[in-house]
Design an enzyme around this catalytic site. Structure first.
Site, short mmCIF file in Angstrom:
data_model
loop_
_atom_site.label_atom_id
_atom_site.label_comp_id
_atom_site.label_asym_id
_atom_site.label_seq_id
_atom_site.Cartn_x
_atom_site.Cartn_y
_atom_site.Cartn_z
CE LYS A 172 12.21 19.23 -10.63
NZ LYS A 172 11.09 19.60 -11.51
CD GLU A 191 8.88 12.10 -14.97
OE1 GLU A 191 8.99 12.48 -13.80
OE2 GLU A 191 8.89 12.88 -15.95
CG HIS A 224 -1.78 -1.19 1.36
ND1 HIS A 224 -2.97 -1.37 0.69
CD2 HIS A 224 -1.58 -2.33 2.08
CE1 HIS A 224 -3.49 -2.55 1.01
NE2 HIS A 224 -2.66 -3.16 1.84
CB SER A 226 13.56 22.43 -14.80
OG SER A 226 12.67 23.51 -14.91
#
Length: 456
Positions: free
Chosen positions: A283, A290, A156, A277
């Site tokens: 970043k 992704e 979970h 970024s």
């Protein structure tokens, strides 16, 4: 331009209709397979004395020249000739004269295109299996380095029990193993030759389909000509297997993304598989992970697209089936790229052992060890579960963990608890003690790694 099938027609289609119906924009990817199939077909026609030796040699010479040009990227395809088959036939005829038209003796575009796709997938499935194998080796190498690296295990997405980090990695090895087996087993359905089925009813020419199969390296031929030209099960199966593969890669990608956040810091991805970024200089984004996670959806879509195309088509061939190729090509491109990227991403990622050590020493993932300890002392597990839960609650109220709780406070809940409980509660001991087959104990992890090595 006169169509190669245009004898029955008195009127030409508008150019935009031709463009809408043409498949050459994408099926030119089958150029090598189409030439390969044609070489086998004309060789068989010669062996059966359906075509003369002179015609066969001339056609084979022309096909060899087209193959050379195709390899050099020198072929120019035309929408007016609709598809890869008619484009190559037109090129062949322009090259060697009318005898090029004899190549199509005893076959149809229906069995021709099916043959091309069987040939195409035979090659690509081998590539997929090989890339999965390479990825599995990388996982094994990384796992061997981290058998005794302790990490939090989750259910979970909540801390559950301490585990060997290698055990976590090996879970993906076995997923990939099942993927590899599915792709390998699918070769039984791919390795069937449709050539010789004609449009749908076979042919009156005395062809030798088994000879064609031998020349093209197929182990068997379709037993039913109607099934041969209408079957796309082998593509559906490939897309289904690809969807499962992408499911596994996407799940792994999700964990890579989570692990690389500042909140977790379990791993650091190599710069080669990260991006920055345009506005935030600090970043380091896990964009490749992704992207693989995102591309999973397009593979699912390709599977659903073909299933939808096929569900309402009567036997045998229908123009709907032109829609079987783009999704197949796209899926091949997607899974090959995803496997290559993921292998490199895992091979170069750094595992933050110190951060993992901190994580497993600052949670209650060792609570099950306490319950098991009480159970081994004779307490019913349900009662042991309750006692442990109360002790966890006590720790939460005090802002400490089980290893920090004084023995007298433990004994307040059960006299069965002794000093040795602290040895049991250590994360390293919790992992080491799990000797059950397939468990996270160090000995079991090493055993599964050895078994895995035998599979690759």
């Amino acid at each position: 331009m006169t169509k190669l099938w245009g004898g029955r027609f008195q009127k030409s289609a508008e150019s935009w209709v031709d463009e809408f119906g043409a498949s050459i924009g994408f099926d030119q990817q089958l150029v090598m397979e189409d030439i390969e199939g044609s070489v086998a077909h004309v060789t068989m026609l010669g062996a059966q004395e359906i075509l003369s030796t002179e015609d066969v040699e001339k056609i084979l010479g022309g096909l060899a020249e087209l193959k050379t040009k195709a390899e050099a990227g020198e072929l120019e395809f035309s929408v007016a000739n609709e598809d890869i088959h008619l484009n190559l036939e037109k090129m062949l005829t322009d090259l060697i004269g009318p005898v090029g038209g004899k190549l199509h003796t005893g076959r149809s575009r229906n069995d021709q295109v099916a043959t091309d796709m069987h040939l195409f997938l035979k090659k690509r499935v081998v590539e997929v299996v090989n890339l999965i194998n390479v990825f599995q080796k990388t996982i094994l190498e990384k796992a061997e380095q981290h058998v005794e690296t302790i990490a939090p295990g989750y259910t979970h997405l909540q801390r559950a029990q301490p585990i060997s980090f290698a055990h976590h990695l090996m879970a993906y090895f076995w997923m990939l193993q099942r993927d590899k087996e599915r792709f390998s087993e699918s070769m039984k359905r791919i390795d069937i030759l449709p050539l010789g089925a004609g449009a749908m009813a076979g042919t009156t020419f005395p062809i030798d389909r088994l000879k064609s199969a031998e020349l093209l390296g197929f182990s068997k031929v379709y037993e039913n000509s109607m099934d041969a030209v209408s079957d796309r099960d082998f593509i559906v199966e490939f897309l289904s297997n690809s969807s499962l593969l992408m499911t596994h890669l996407s799940r792994f990608a999700e964990e890579i993304i989570i692990w690389s956040t500042d909140e977790f810091k379990f791993i650091e991805l190599d710069d080669a598989f990260s991006t920055g970024s345009s506005i935030m200089p600090q970043k380091k984004n896990p964009d490749m992970a992704e992207l693989i996670r995102g591309k999973t959806g397009r593979v699912y879509g390709n599977l659903m697209g073909l299933l939808t195309v096929l569900k309402g088509t009567p036997l045998t061939y229908n123009k709907d089936m032109q829609e079987d190729k783009e999704g197949m090509f796209d899926t091949v491109h997607t899974i090959l790229g995803s496997l290559k990227i993921f292998e490199g991403m895992v091979r170069t990622m750094k595992v933050n052992e110190e951060r993992l050590h901190q994580a497993v020493h600052s949670d209650f993932s060792n609570a099950t060890e306490l319950a098991d300890y009480l159970a081994t002392k004779g307490m019913p597990f349900r009662e042991a579960h309750e006692v442990t839960g109360k002790l966890v609650f006590t720790c939460i109220q005090r802002g400490i963990y089980l290893l920090d709780l004084p023995l007298e406070d433990m004994k307040a809940e059960s006299d069965l608890l002794e000093e040795d409980v602290y040895d049991v509660l250590r994360p390293e001991a919790a992992v080491r003690r799990r000797h059950s087959l397939g468990g996270t104990g160090f000995d079991q992890v090493r055993l599964q790694i050895e078994k895995a090595k035998q599979l690759i």
